[in-house]
Design a protein around this motif. Structure first.
Motif, short mmCIF file in Angstrom:
data_model
loop_
_atom_site.label_atom_id
_atom_site.label_comp_id
_atom_site.label_asym_id
_atom_site.label_seq_id
_atom_site.Cartn_x
_atom_site.Cartn_y
_atom_site.Cartn_z
N ARG A 26 0.81 -1.22 0.00
CA ARG A 26 0.00 0.00 0.00
C ARG A 26 0.84 1.27 0.00
O ARG A 26 0.29 2.37 -0.10
CB ARG A 26 -0.94 0.00 1.21
CG ARG A 26 -1.88 -1.19 1.26
CD ARG A 26 -2.75 -1.15 2.50
NE ARG A 26 -3.60 0.03 2.51
CZ ARG A 26 -4.79 0.08 1.92
NH1 ARG A 26 -5.27 -0.97 1.26
NH2 ARG A 26 -5.53 1.18 1.97
N LEU A 27 2.15 1.14 0.11
CA LEU A 27 2.99 2.33 0.16
C LEU A 27 2.98 3.03 -1.19
O LEU A 27 3.19 2.41 -2.22
CB LEU A 27 4.43 1.95 0.52
CG LEU A 27 4.71 1.63 1.99
CD1 LEU A 27 6.15 1.20 2.15
CD2 LEU A 27 4.39 2.81 2.88
N PRO A 28 2.76 4.33 -1.21
CA PRO A 28 2.79 5.06 -2.47
C PRO A 28 4.22 5.15 -3.02
O PRO A 28 5.20 5.20 -2.27
CB PRO A 28 2.26 6.44 -2.10
CG PRO A 28 2.56 6.59 -0.64
CD PRO A 28 2.43 5.20 -0.07
N ALA A 29 4.34 5.17 -4.34
CA ALA A 29 5.65 5.23 -4.97
C ALA A 29 6.39 6.50 -4.63
O ALA A 29 7.62 6.55 -4.68
CB ALA A 29 5.49 5.10 -6.49
N SER A 30 5.67 7.55 -4.27
CA SER A 30 6.32 8.83 -3.97
C SER A 30 7.26 8.72 -2.78
O SER A 30 8.21 9.50 -2.66
CB SER A 30 5.26 9.90 -3.69
OG SER A 30 4.41 9.50 -2.63
N LEU A 31 7.04 7.73 -1.90
CA LEU A 31 7.94 7.56 -0.76
C LEU A 31 9.32 7.09 -1.19
O LEU A 31 10.30 7.27 -0.47
CB LEU A 31 7.34 6.56 0.24
CG LEU A 31 6.11 7.04 1.03
CD1 LEU A 31 5.67 5.97 2.01
CD2 LEU A 31 6.43 8.34 1.77
N GLU A 46 3.50 8.48 -9.63
CA GLU A 46 2.17 7.92 -9.37
C GLU A 46 2.28 6.43 -9.13
O GLU A 46 3.26 5.79 -9.53
CB GLU A 46 1.25 8.17 -10.57
CG GLU A 46 1.02 9.63 -10.90
CD GLU A 46 0.13 9.80 -12.12
OE1 GLU A 46 -0.29 8.77 -12.69
OE2 GLU A 46 -0.13 10.95 -12.51
N GLY A 47 1.26 5.85 -8.47
CA GLY A 47 1.21 4.41 -8.25
C GLY A 47 1.85 4.00 -6.95
O GLY A 47 1.96 4.78 -6.00
N SER A 48 2.30 2.73 -6.91
CA SER A 48 2.90 2.17 -5.70
C SER A 48 4.33 1.73 -5.98
O SER A 48 4.83 1.85 -7.10
CB SER A 48 2.08 0.95 -5.24
OG SER A 48 2.22 -0.11 -6.18
N LEU A 49 4.98 1.20 -4.95
CA LEU A 49 6.32 0.68 -5.12
C LEU A 49 6.33 -0.53 -6.05
O LEU A 49 7.37 -0.86 -6.64
CB LEU A 49 6.92 0.29 -3.77
CG LEU A 49 7.18 1.43 -2.78
CD1 LEU A 49 7.70 0.88 -1.47
CD2 LEU A 49 8.16 2.44 -3.36
N GLY A 52 4.10 1.45 -10.82
CA GLY A 52 3.98 2.91 -10.81
C GLY A 52 4.67 3.53 -12.01
O GLY A 52 5.15 2.84 -12.91
#
Length: 244
Positions: A26-31, A46-49, A52
């Motif tokens: 659930r972690l966003p790719a921005s992290l 955008e998206g997830s790890l 994305g």
């Protein structure tokens, strides 16, 4: 009174692993941008790890890739690894590779990547002053970044140009590199075509970010604009030499 059964460390680790995996999904790719070196920038992530995209990837403030994307490969779990297909573009040239993470290290497979020359040329004072530009097409079957096996890659330098010679590009070249498991190896550069014949060879140590060698430059016709720069280099027969 009921007796409580002891919980094994294996069970605790399994529960913790499931929790971490569920959280990571659930972690966003921005992290991911927080984990990258400051020299690398991602734009419009955008998206997830796991799956994305980013509109652009920059290195040192220079654009190196557009429309970057990554997609998780579930089938890789059967081989005991985590893997993603990674893609992108540089102008009209596409890039693609497979990134694999396993307990023993990290691998890049099926590498076919287009990159700009400018960020690399800027690392050398004399090359930086030449204001060089080109598209680098990097090809390799397998790059084992864990240092367990030898590696080989080829780089096509397409349409080398410089602002000092606006009449046209200088030529096309091919760079071949081979390295041992420790990241130490040799390189060789040859001319494919062009008005500036370039050849050279040397060694490198990826672990220490060191490159040594010599380039021989032999103009096949007058190169106005580049003449003062070439004249500042040591002479070698009918050409000039760059040592580093």
């Amino acid at each position: 009174m009921k007796r409580r059964l002891p919980v094994s460390w294996r069970t605790l680790l399994l529960v913790a692993g499931v929790f971490i995996l569920a959280l990571a999904v659930r972690l966003p790719a921005s992290l991911a941008t927080l984990l990258l070196p400051p020299e690398i920038q991602l734009r419009e992530v955008e998206g997830s790890l796991w799956n994305g995209r980013a509109s652009a990837v920059g290195v040192g403030g220079m654009l190196v890739q557009e429309q970057a994307s990554w997609n998780f490969l579930p089938r890789a779990l059967l081989e005991g690894k985590l893997a993603w297909t990674v893609g992108g573009r540089l102008a009209d040239r596409t890039s693609r590779l497979e990134l694999a993470i396993r307990p023993g290290g990290v691998e890049l497979n099926g590498v076919s990547v287009a990159l700009p020359l400018e960020p690399l040329a800027a690392l050398h004072a004399q090359l930086k002053s030449a204001q060089l530009g080109a598209v680098l097409r990097v090809s390799a079957k397998n790059l084992d970044l864990s240092g367990r096996s030898p590696m080989a890659a080829s780089v096509a330098v397409e349409h080398l140009f410089t602002a000092l010679y606006p009449q046209g590009d200088l030529g096309n070249y091919r760079l071949d590199c081979k390295a041992d498991g420790a990241g130490r190896g040799d390189w060789q550069l040859a001319t494919v075509s062009g008005v500036l014949r370039v050849s050279g060879k040397g060694t490198f140590d990826a672990g220490q970010s060191k490159v040594n060698g010599q380039l021989n430059l032999a103009p096949q016709s007058p190169l106005p604009g580049l003449s003062p720069l070439l004249a500042s280099l040591p002479k070698a027969g009918e050409g000039f030499v760059v040592r580093f």
